[in-house]
Design a protein around this motif. Structure first.
Motif, PDB file in Angstrom:
ATOM      1  N   SER A 135       7.714  -3.356   9.092  1.00 10.07           N
ATOM      2  CA  SER A 135       8.770  -3.474  10.087  1.00 10.07           C
ATOM      3  C   SER A 135       9.311  -4.892  10.118  1.00 10.07           C
ATOM      4  CB  SER A 135       8.233  -3.107  11.476  1.00 10.07           C
ATOM      5  OG  SER A 135       9.178  -3.344  12.483  1.00 10.07           O
ATOM      6  N   VAL A 136      10.643  -5.019  10.139  1.00 11.07           N
ATOM      7  CA  VAL A 136      11.261  -6.339  10.225  1.00 11.07           C
ATOM      8  C   VAL A 136      12.529  -6.255  11.061  1.00 11.07           C
ATOM      9  CG1 VAL A 136      12.501  -6.035   8.032  1.00 11.07           C
ATOM     10  CG2 VAL A 136      12.088  -8.339   8.923  1.00 11.07           C
ATOM     11  N   GLU A 137      12.643  -7.172  12.035  1.00 10.42           N
ATOM     12  CA  GLU A 137      13.836  -7.285  12.864  1.00 10.42           C
ATOM     13  C   GLU A 137      14.587  -8.526  12.408  1.00 10.42           C
ATOM     14  OE1 GLU A 137      15.145  -5.407  15.289  1.00 10.42           O
ATOM     15  OE2 GLU A 137      13.606  -3.865  15.090  1.00 10.42           O
ATOM     16  N   LEU A 138      15.820  -8.331  11.929  1.00  7.99           N
ATOM     17  CA  LEU A 138      16.531  -9.421  11.273  1.00  7.99           C
ATOM     18  C   LEU A 138      17.518 -10.174  12.143  1.00  7.99           C
ATOM     19  CD1 LEU A 138      17.226  -7.819   7.789  1.00  7.99           C
ATOM     20  CD2 LEU A 138      15.421  -9.404   8.435  1.00  7.99           C
ATOM     21  N   GLY A 139      17.719  -9.759  13.371  1.00  5.08           N
ATOM     22  CA  GLY A 139      18.647 -10.467  14.236  1.00  5.08           C
ATOM     23  C   GLY A 139      20.059 -10.455  13.687  1.00  5.08           C
ATOM     24  N   THR A 156       9.742   0.776   4.506  1.00  2.90           N
ATOM     25  CA  THR A 156      10.329   2.107   4.315  1.00  2.90           C
ATOM     26  C   THR A 156      11.789   2.213   4.744  1.00  2.90           C
ATOM     27  OG1 THR A 156       9.495   2.849   6.470  1.00  2.90           O
ATOM     28  CG2 THR A 156       8.113   3.281   4.535  1.00  2.90           C
ATOM     29  N   THR A 157      12.185   1.433   5.778  1.00  2.00           N
ATOM     30  CA  THR A 157      13.550   1.520   6.302  1.00  2.00           C
ATOM     31  C   THR A 157      14.082   0.130   6.618  1.00  2.00           C
ATOM     32  OG1 THR A 157      13.078   3.670   7.314  1.00  2.00           O
ATOM     33  CG2 THR A 157      15.029   2.511   8.104  1.00  2.00           C
ATOM     34  N   VAL A 158      15.352  -0.103   6.294  1.00  2.00           N
ATOM     35  CA  VAL A 158      15.998  -1.372   6.602  1.00  2.00           C
ATOM     36  C   VAL A 158      17.361  -1.090   7.225  1.00  2.00           C
ATOM     37  CG1 VAL A 158      16.977  -3.501   5.669  1.00  2.00           C
ATOM     38  CG2 VAL A 158      14.848  -2.608   4.734  1.00  2.00           C
ATOM     39  N   HIS A 159      17.627  -1.732   8.375  1.00  2.00           N
ATOM     40  CA  HIS A 159      18.928  -1.611   9.038  1.00  2.00           C
ATOM     41  C   HIS A 159      19.551  -3.005   9.090  1.00  2.00           C
ATOM     42  CE1 HIS A 159      21.432   0.278  12.545  1.00  2.00           C
ATOM     43  NE2 HIS A 159      22.178  -0.288  11.620  1.00  2.00           N
ATOM     44  N   LEU A 160      20.620  -3.199   8.314  1.00  2.00           N
ATOM     45  CA  LEU A 160      21.273  -4.505   8.198  1.00  2.00           C
ATOM     46  C   LEU A 160      22.514  -4.521   9.078  1.00  2.00           C
ATOM     47  CD1 LEU A 160      20.935  -4.853   4.324  1.00  2.00           C
ATOM     48  CD2 LEU A 160      19.383  -5.690   6.080  1.00  2.00           C
ATOM     49  N   ARG A 161      22.330  -4.917  10.333  1.00  2.00           N
ATOM     50  CA  ARG A 161      23.402  -4.805  11.333  1.00  2.00           C
ATOM     51  C   ARG A 161      24.542  -5.795  11.127  1.00  2.00           C
ATOM     52  NH1 ARG A 161      18.584  -3.899  13.777  1.00  2.00           N
ATOM     53  NH2 ARG A 161      18.351  -1.960  14.957  1.00  2.00           N
ATOM     54  N   VAL A 180      18.421   2.804   3.679  1.00  2.00           N
ATOM     55  CA  VAL A 180      19.042   1.519   3.964  1.00  2.00           C
ATOM     56  C   VAL A 180      20.355   1.778   4.691  1.00  2.00           C
ATOM     57  CG1 VAL A 180      19.972  -0.622   3.016  1.00  2.00           C
ATOM     58  CG2 VAL A 180      18.047   0.502   1.890  1.00  2.00           C
ATOM     59  N   PHE A 181      20.558   1.083   5.813  1.00  2.00           N
ATOM     60  CA  PHE A 181      21.772   1.238   6.601  1.00  2.00           C
ATOM     61  C   PHE A 181      22.523  -0.088   6.650  1.00  2.00           C
ATOM     62  CE2 PHE A 181      18.693   4.326   8.040  1.00  2.00           C
ATOM     63  CZ  PHE A 181      19.434   5.495   8.156  1.00  2.00           C
ATOM     64  N   PHE A 182      23.749  -0.089   6.172  1.00  2.00           N
ATOM     65  CA  PHE A 182      24.611  -1.265   6.195  1.00  2.00           C
ATOM     66  C   PHE A 182      25.675  -1.073   7.275  1.00  2.00           C
ATOM     67  CE2 PHE A 182      23.423  -1.098   1.618  1.00  2.00           C
ATOM     68  CZ  PHE A 182      22.826  -2.338   1.505  1.00  2.00           C
ATOM     69  N   ASP A 183      25.818  -2.032   8.171  1.00  2.00           N
ATOM     70  CA  ASP A 183      26.882  -1.964   9.169  1.00  2.00           C
ATOM     71  C   ASP A 183      28.121  -2.746   8.764  1.00  2.00           C
ATOM     72  OD1 ASP A 183      25.295  -0.399  10.705  1.00  2.00           O
ATOM     73  OD2 ASP A 183      24.954  -1.852  12.313  1.00  2.00           O
ATOM     74  N   ASP A 184      27.933  -3.861   8.061  1.00  2.00           N
ATOM     75  CA  ASP A 184      29.080  -4.735   7.809  1.00  2.00           C
ATOM     76  C   ASP A 184      28.934  -5.498   6.500  1.00  2.00           C
ATOM     77  OD1 ASP A 184      31.562  -5.758   8.565  1.00  2.00           O
ATOM     78  OD2 ASP A 184      30.684  -7.532   9.484  1.00  2.00           O
ATOM     79  N   VAL A 185      28.336  -4.915   5.499  1.00  2.00           N
ATOM     80  CA  VAL A 185      28.064  -5.622   4.254  1.00  2.00           C
ATOM     81  C   VAL A 185      29.308  -5.714   3.374  1.00  2.00           C
ATOM     82  CG1 VAL A 185      27.336  -3.649   2.840  1.00  2.00           C
ATOM     83  CG2 VAL A 185      26.321  -5.907   2.450  1.00  2.00           C
ATOM     84  N   ASP A 186      29.498  -6.884   2.738  1.00  2.00           N
ATOM     85  CA  ASP A 186      30.619  -7.099   1.820  1.00  2.00           C
ATOM     86  C   ASP A 186      30.157  -7.188   0.372  1.00  2.00           C
ATOM     87  OD1 ASP A 186      32.589  -7.294   3.855  1.00  2.00           O
ATOM     88  OD2 ASP A 186      32.012  -9.380   4.224  1.00  2.00           O
ATOM     89  N   THR A 187      28.973  -7.774   0.173  1.00  2.00           N
ATOM     90  CA  THR A 187      28.513  -8.045  -1.188  1.00  2.00           C
ATOM     91  C   THR A 187      27.054  -7.641  -1.354  1.00  2.00           C
ATOM     92  OG1 THR A 187      29.996  -9.958  -1.333  1.00  2.00           O
ATOM     93  CG2 THR A 187      28.220  -9.826  -2.952  1.00  2.00           C
ATOM     94  N   VAL A 188      26.775  -6.898  -2.412  1.00  2.00           N
ATOM     95  CA  VAL A 188      25.406  -6.558  -2.800  1.00  2.00           C
ATOM     96  C   VAL A 188      25.191  -7.108  -4.200  1.00  2.00           C
ATOM     97  CG1 VAL A 188      23.742  -4.715  -3.234  1.00  2.00           C
ATOM     98  CG2 VAL A 188      25.388  -4.485  -1.372  1.00  2.00           C
TER      99      VAL A 188
END
Length: 205
Positions: A135-139, A156-161, A180-188
């Motif tokens: 588990s990781v909370e990325l702020g 197991t799960t990552v939410h990149l807000r 993996v959940f991306f909310d506002d990603v521009d570049t991978v």
């Protein structure tokens, strides 16, 4: 004449000191900065950094610590807690800046980590090799550095807000990662999810 108030623990001050495996290190409330390698390779069960705001490079590298209290820490330096193989949980709610890289690299007992809401960037290899991390909370992380979670085989799960950039190999080798959940990603970046053999779901908001 009043006694001098100490605000900093100097470089390598307690390098390699065995405080006893059951000891608790409590930093004086006047101390706001811990210098480079100050507690590197030390032995203690717990450390309380309640009023400390700055942790310089390597200050707890390879220390045998079980528990960390760091409610006020705003800045951590390169490899600050790298190789702390007994540390199971990290909570840095006030963290704003992580300079350099390898901050928690190789912490094989680490299961959860929380970074502050004002943390904007993660350096390379920040959690690489943390094989127990689930588990990781990325702020408010805007950039995830290269190899930041490489080899985190229990994640197991990552939410990149708020993340806009996921750098190369950021999640490479995360063999348990399913969604993996991306909310506002521009570049991978290249090979960001290389070797994520369990990956089933990637969502872009």
């Amino acid at each position: 004449q009043p006694l001098k108030t100490f605000t900093e623990i100097s470089k390598s001050a307690y390098f390699g000191v065995d405080f006893d495996g059951d000891a608790k290190i409590t930093i004086a409330p006047t101390v706001t900065t811990i210098g480079i390698g100050a507690f590197k390779q030390c032995v203690a069960k717990e450390v309380d950094l309640s009023n400390v705001q700055t942790l310089d490079s390597n200050c707890f590298e390879s220390a045998q610590l079980d528990t960390l209290t760091a409610e006020s820490v705003k800045t951590i330096g390169n490899a600050c807690f790298s190789g702390c193989i007994n540390l199971a949980s990290v909570r840095l709610p006030a963290l704003e800046k992580a300079t350099g890289s390898n901050h928690f690299n190789g912490n094989i007992a680490l299961t959860d980590a929380t970074l502050g809401r004002n943390t904007t960037d993660m350096g390379s290899n920040m959690f690489s090799g943390c094989t127990a991390l689930t588990s990781v909370e990325l702020g408010s992380i805007s950039t995830i550095g290269s190899y930041a979670f490489e080899g985190c085989s229990s994640l197991t799960t990552v939410h990149l807000r708020d993340t806009s950039t996921v750098s190369a190999y950021a999640f490479a080798g995360c063999t348990a990662l399913k969604s993996v959940f991306f909310d506002d990603v521009d570049t991978v970046g290249n090979y960001a999810f290389s070797g994520c053999t369990a990956l089933e779901w990637v969502a872009f908001a």
